[in-house]
Scaffold this motif. Structure first.
Motif, PDB file in Angstrom:
ATOM      1  N   THR A 112       0.814  -1.228   0.000  1.00 27.45           N
ATOM      2  CA  THR A 112       0.000   0.000   0.000  1.00 27.45           C
ATOM      3  C   THR A 112       0.842   1.270   0.000  1.00 27.45           C
ATOM      4  OG1 THR A 112      -1.797  -1.189   1.099  1.00 27.45           O
ATOM      5  CG2 THR A 112      -1.884   1.215   1.125  1.00 27.45           C
ATOM      6  N   PRO A 113       1.844   1.415   0.861  1.00 29.19           N
ATOM      7  CA  PRO A 113       2.635   2.662   0.817  1.00 29.19           C
ATOM      8  C   PRO A 113       3.304   2.902  -0.544  1.00 29.19           C
ATOM      9  CG  PRO A 113       3.045   1.509   2.867  1.00 29.19           C
ATOM     10  CD  PRO A 113       2.233   0.580   2.005  1.00 29.19           C
ATOM     11  N   ARG A 114       3.775   1.848  -1.202  1.00 28.07           N
ATOM     12  CA  ARG A 114       4.388   2.010  -2.532  1.00 28.07           C
ATOM     13  C   ARG A 114       3.342   2.492  -3.525  1.00 28.07           C
ATOM     14  NH1 ARG A 114       8.220   3.964  -4.249  1.00 28.07           N
ATOM     15  NH2 ARG A 114       9.348   2.865  -2.665  1.00 28.07           N
ATOM     16  N   LYS A 115       2.122   1.933  -3.463  1.00 30.28           N
ATOM     17  CA  LYS A 115       1.029   2.359  -4.345  1.00 30.28           C
ATOM     18  C   LYS A 115       0.736   3.840  -4.134  1.00 30.28           C
ATOM     19  CE  LYS A 115      -3.455   1.830  -3.578  1.00 30.28           C
ATOM     20  NZ  LYS A 115      -4.786   1.281  -3.343  1.00 30.28           N
ATOM     21  N   TRP A 116       0.660   4.246  -2.876  1.00 33.28           N
ATOM     22  CA  TRP A 116       0.415   5.651  -2.576  1.00 33.28           C
ATOM     23  C   TRP A 116       1.549   6.524  -3.101  1.00 33.28           C
ATOM     24  CZ3 TRP A 116      -0.982   4.563   3.206  1.00 33.28           C
ATOM     25  CH2 TRP A 116      -2.328   4.157   3.291  1.00 33.28           C
ATOM     26  N   LYS A 117       2.779   6.123  -2.817  1.00 36.21           N
ATOM     27  CA  LYS A 117       3.942   6.917  -3.234  1.00 36.21           C
ATOM     28  C   LYS A 117       3.943   7.117  -4.748  1.00 36.21           C
ATOM     29  CE  LYS A 117       8.064   8.413  -1.659  1.00 36.21           C
ATOM     30  NZ  LYS A 117       8.115   9.830  -1.500  1.00 36.21           N
ATOM     31  N   ASP A 118       3.612   6.067  -5.493  1.00 36.30           N
ATOM     32  CA  ASP A 118       3.574   6.154  -6.954  1.00 36.30           C
ATOM     33  C   ASP A 118       2.410   7.004  -7.471  1.00 36.30           C
ATOM     34  OD1 ASP A 118       5.806   4.526  -7.029  1.00 36.30           O
ATOM     35  OD2 ASP A 118       4.687   2.696  -7.507  1.00 36.30           O
ATOM     36  N   SER A 119       1.386   7.187  -6.638  1.00 35.97           N
ATOM     37  CA  SER A 119       0.192   7.948  -7.051  1.00 35.97           C
ATOM     38  C   SER A 119       0.235   9.417  -6.654  1.00 35.97           C
ATOM     39  CB  SER A 119      -1.061   7.315  -6.435  1.00 35.97           C
ATOM     40  OG  SER A 119      -1.209   5.986  -6.843  1.00 35.97           O
ATOM     41  N   LEU A 120       1.209   9.806  -5.858  1.00 33.96           N
ATOM     42  CA  LEU A 120       1.271  11.190  -5.371  1.00 33.96           C
ATOM     43  C   LEU A 120       1.477  12.179  -6.509  1.00 33.96           C
ATOM     44  CD1 LEU A 120       3.553  10.653  -2.247  1.00 33.96           C
ATOM     45  CD2 LEU A 120       1.101  11.167  -2.237  1.00 33.96           C
ATOM     46  N   ARG A 121       0.717  13.261  -6.473  1.00 31.49           N
ATOM     47  CA  ARG A 121       0.840  14.359  -7.436  1.00 31.49           C
ATOM     48  C   ARG A 121       0.791  15.668  -6.673  1.00 31.49           C
ATOM     49  NH1 ARG A 121       2.086  10.533  -9.617  1.00 31.49           N
ATOM     50  NH2 ARG A 121       1.252   9.492 -11.413  1.00 31.49           N
ATOM     51  N   PRO A 122       1.509  16.688  -7.131  1.00 31.85           N
ATOM     52  CA  PRO A 122       1.483  17.983  -6.423  1.00 31.85           C
ATOM     53  C   PRO A 122       0.066  18.550  -6.345  1.00 31.85           C
ATOM     54  CG  PRO A 122       3.217  17.953  -8.080  1.00 31.85           C
ATOM     55  CD  PRO A 122       2.392  16.713  -8.289  1.00 31.85           C
ATOM     56  N   ARG A 123      -0.265  19.073  -5.194  1.00 30.17           N
ATOM     57  CA  ARG A 123      -1.579  19.679  -4.987  1.00 30.17           C
ATOM     58  C   ARG A 123      -1.422  20.866  -4.044  1.00 30.17           C
ATOM     59  NH1 ARG A 123      -7.295  16.907  -3.374  1.00 30.17           N
ATOM     60  NH2 ARG A 123      -8.382  18.850  -2.994  1.00 30.17           N
ATOM     61  N   MET A 124      -2.133  21.921  -4.331  1.00 26.90           N
ATOM     62  CA  MET A 124      -2.130  23.123  -3.503  1.00 26.90           C
ATOM     63  C   MET A 124      -3.109  22.928  -2.349  1.00 26.90           C
ATOM     64  SD  MET A 124      -1.034  26.122  -3.026  1.00 26.90           S
ATOM     65  CE  MET A 124      -1.420  27.714  -2.394  1.00 26.90           C
ATOM     66  N   ILE A 125      -2.618  23.164  -1.127  1.00 29.67           N
ATOM     67  CA  ILE A 125      -3.451  23.067   0.071  1.00 29.67           C
ATOM     68  C   ILE A 125      -3.435  24.441   0.728  1.00 29.67           C
ATOM     69  CG2 ILE A 125      -3.676  21.977   2.328  1.00 29.67           C
ATOM     70  CD1 ILE A 125      -2.430  19.475   1.062  1.00 29.67           C
ATOM     71  N   ASP A 126      -4.624  25.023   0.888  1.00 27.92           N
ATOM     72  CA  ASP A 126      -4.739  26.375   1.427  1.00 27.92           C
ATOM     73  C   ASP A 126      -4.303  26.470   2.878  1.00 27.92           C
ATOM     74  OD1 ASP A 126      -5.763  27.282  -1.000  1.00 27.92           O
ATOM     75  OD2 ASP A 126      -7.821  26.811  -0.411  1.00 27.92           O
ATOM     76  N   ASP A 127      -4.798  25.579   3.715  1.00 30.53           N
ATOM     77  CA  ASP A 127      -4.545  25.622   5.153  1.00 30.53           C
ATOM     78  C   ASP A 127      -4.363  24.202   5.669  1.00 30.53           C
ATOM     79  OD1 ASP A 127      -4.224  27.828   6.708  1.00 30.53           O
ATOM     80  OD2 ASP A 127      -6.360  28.229   6.973  1.00 30.53           O
ATOM     81  N   LEU A 128      -3.258  23.959   6.338  1.00 31.16           N
ATOM     82  CA  LEU A 128      -2.997  22.638   6.903  1.00 31.16           C
ATOM     83  C   LEU A 128      -2.609  22.796   8.366  1.00 31.16           C
ATOM     84  CD1 LEU A 128      -2.508  19.556   6.536  1.00 31.16           C
ATOM     85  CD2 LEU A 128      -0.149  20.152   5.947  1.00 31.16           C
ATOM     86  N   TYR A 129      -3.266  22.060   9.236  1.00 31.16           N
ATOM     87  CA  TYR A 129      -2.948  22.054  10.658  1.00 31.16           C
ATOM     88  C   TYR A 129      -2.378  20.688  11.008  1.00 31.16           C
ATOM     89  CZ  TYR A 129      -5.624  26.341  10.954  1.00 31.16           C
ATOM     90  OH  TYR A 129      -6.065  27.628  10.775  1.00 31.16           O
ATOM     91  N   VAL A 130      -1.177  20.692  11.541  1.00 29.27           N
ATOM     92  CA  VAL A 130      -0.483  19.452  11.900  1.00 29.27           C
ATOM     93  C   VAL A 130      -0.065  19.551  13.356  1.00 29.27           C
ATOM     94  CG1 VAL A 130       1.500  17.980  11.384  1.00 29.27           C
ATOM     95  CG2 VAL A 130       0.399  19.250   9.537  1.00 29.27           C
TER      96      VAL A 130
END
Length: 109
Positions: free
Chosen positions: A53-71
């Motif tokens: 699963t992590p490899r599938k996710w890593k291969d699917s990642l694409r740049p995306r603009m995020i307005d506000d992120l709280y971590v």
């Protein structure tokens, strides 16, 4: 809580597991994958995780603009136990070849 505004970061949506995944870069080549389950879907995500699963996710990642992120602020640390018998090592009875700089100095008198 850390607030990040106007962030462009790798992101993907996993409809099968009902979650979003984003990658936050750290230093050098270090990064973290954050798995964001849809509300009430944490158990579905946990049950559906496979070793690939992590490899599938890593291969699917694409740049995306995020307005506000709280971590939430967090840290990761570890300790190492280096138990070395320096007397045996200095007398040549130990094979610590990975310490050539110390090995060449020999014992101090």
């Amino acid at each position: 809580m850390m607030n990040i505004e106007d962030l462009t970061t790798p992101y993907c949506r996993d409809e099968d597991l009902s979650c979003s995944v984003m990658e936050l870069k750290y230093r050098g080549n270090a990064s973290a994958l954050f798995i964001l389950p849809d509300e009430g879907r944490m158990q579905q995500v946990e049950a559906g995780l496979q070793p690939e699963t992590p490899r599938k996710w890593k291969d699917s990642l694409r740049p995306r603009m995020i307005d506000d992120l709280y971590v939430p602020k967090f840290s990761i640390s570890t300790d190492y136990s280096l138990e070395i018998d320096f007397h045996s090592w200095a007398s040549g009875k130990s094979s610590l070849q990975w310490l050539p700089c110390l090995r060449s100095q020999g014992p101090r008198t």
